[in-house]
Enzyme design. Structure first.
Site, PDB file in Angstrom:
ATOM      1  CG  PHE A  15      -1.566   1.223   1.635  1.00 51.75           C
ATOM      2  CD1 PHE A  15      -2.177   2.056   0.711  1.00 51.75           C
ATOM      3  CD2 PHE A  15      -1.553   1.599   2.967  1.00 51.75           C
ATOM      4  CE1 PHE A  15      -2.766   3.256   1.104  1.00 51.75           C
ATOM      5  CE2 PHE A  15      -2.143   2.778   3.379  1.00 51.75           C
ATOM      6  CZ  PHE A  15      -2.734   3.618   2.444  1.00 51.75           C
ATOM      7  CB  ILE A  16       2.892   2.979   2.564  1.00 52.98           C
ATOM      8  CG1 ILE A  16       1.712   3.187   3.526  1.00 52.98           C
ATOM      9  CG2 ILE A  16       3.809   4.201   2.605  1.00 52.98           C
ATOM     10  CD1 ILE A  16       2.120   3.346   4.986  1.00 52.98           C
ATOM     11  CE1 TYR A 151       3.620  -3.845  12.422  1.00 54.26           C
ATOM     12  CE2 TYR A 151       2.231  -2.486  13.835  1.00 54.26           C
ATOM     13  CZ  TYR A 151       3.051  -2.619  12.728  1.00 54.26           C
ATOM     14  OH  TYR A 151       3.311  -1.532  11.935  1.00 54.26           O
TER      15      TYR A 151
END
Length: 333
Positions: A15-16, A151
């Site tokens: 995405f980024i 995470y």
């Protein structure tokens, strides 16, 4: 015309990463883009870029977990943008070791390769999740680190490695810590595509988790611009430092649903799905960014309002060809 020396991007198919590749090419750079090896020969979101952008992109299939792949990627590049990571928080509860392998060991491999080839700069990607629930707002880079998910812990570990390589070996690292980025091409594991995707698919009752947390949502074009700023600012202003990137505003998930409904011309009801709730001690209840340090060092500032970014994101998901790529009815971890 792109300059002769390429820049490298890990996680370029994501995405980024795909938006950063576009921004780099628009700025005149050639890009060597690492895409995680797969037997489908898929280049992810890079496949949607127009041909005039792809003409300046060399795709390298590899894996940041493999030192040889990373060494091959960065050789001959002056700047390395390290975005490759496992990012889904719910999946980190299921498979924490894989987050250490990719996010920590993968970052170690990038640091070693950058040190070995003598690249002029490494822009390492952190996350606002490393702060945990805000103790003071807005959150500056001096806020305590409080990792509330595997995470977040893996990303904090990677950040500490980056810091240590700068201190120990003079590795020219800049750490960028984006707050919640959103926009076209984002996966359904994130709240904004989850809501917009369900509505675009015809739903008027959306299924979500907790509506109370607040987030500082930054449009992806602004995040890509922050990466460019970190990668091109004079070394003395940025190397060896960590920078937040965010708008300084916040909105709750519940109010966000209302706003998206308004922009999409419909009233929305919400059903809470227990499977989408984080464990009680793991939910980050409030994130709001102080990006003063980045603004003062580079001049970066967000150019898009939340409403502007949402409108562009809605347009993307309303395109049937784009929407068809998503499973809007499933819980995407």
């Amino acid at each position: 015309m792109s300059t002769a020396t390429p820049v490298a991007v890990t996680g370029a198919e994501g995405f980024i990463g795909s938006h950063l590749v576009e921004a780099l090419v628009a700025s005149g750079r050639r890009v060597r883009a690492m895409v995680q090896y797969n037997s489908f020969a898929s280049h992810g979101w890079l496949e949607l870029l127009p041909s005039e952008v792809r003409d300046h992109v060399e795709v390298v299939m590899g894996d940041v977990r493999d030192p040889g792949s990373v060494r091959e990627l960065v050789a001959g590049c002056d700047t390395v943008y390290h975005l490759a990571a496992l990012i889904a928080i719910p999946y980190s509860y299921r498979a924490p070791r894989s987050y250490v392998d990719t996010n920590v060991t993968g970052t170690l491999n990038v640091l070693e390769a950058v040190r070995d080839v003598g690249a002029a700069r490494l822009v390492h990607t952190s996350t606002s999740e490393t702060y945990g629930t805000a103790r003071t707002v807005p959150i500056s880079e001096d806020h305590p680190i409080n990792t509330q998910s595997p995470y977040a812990a893996s990303k904090a570990g990677a950040d500490r490695l980056a810091d240590s390589y700068h201190a120990s070996f003079g590795t020219p690292v800049v750490t960028l810590r984006p707050f919640n980025t959103f926009g076209p091409r984002q996966s359904m594991r994130a709240v904004i595509p989850t809501v917009i995707g369900q509505v675009a698919a015809g739903e008027r009752t959306v299924t979500l988790g907790d509506l109370r947390p607040t987030r500082d949502f930054t449009f992806v074009h602004d995040t890509a611009a922050a990466f460019l700023a970190a990668g091109t600012a004079p070394a003395g202003k940025v190397v060896g430092r960590t920078f937040n990137a965010g708008t300084g505003g916040e909105i709750s998930v519940g109010d966000l649903v209302t706003l998206i409904g308004k922009l999409m011309g419909t009233d929305l009801a919400v059903v809470e799905d227990p499977a989408r709730l984080r464990p009680a001690g793991s939910e980050v209840m409030r994130l709001v960014c102080d990006a003063t340090r980045l603004r003062e060092a580079t001049g970066w500032a967000p150019a898009y309002s939340l409403e502007d970014g949402l409108a562009r994101t809605i347009d993307f998901f309303r395109d049937p060809a784009h929407l068809a790529r998503y499973k809007t009815a499933a819980y995407n971890v």
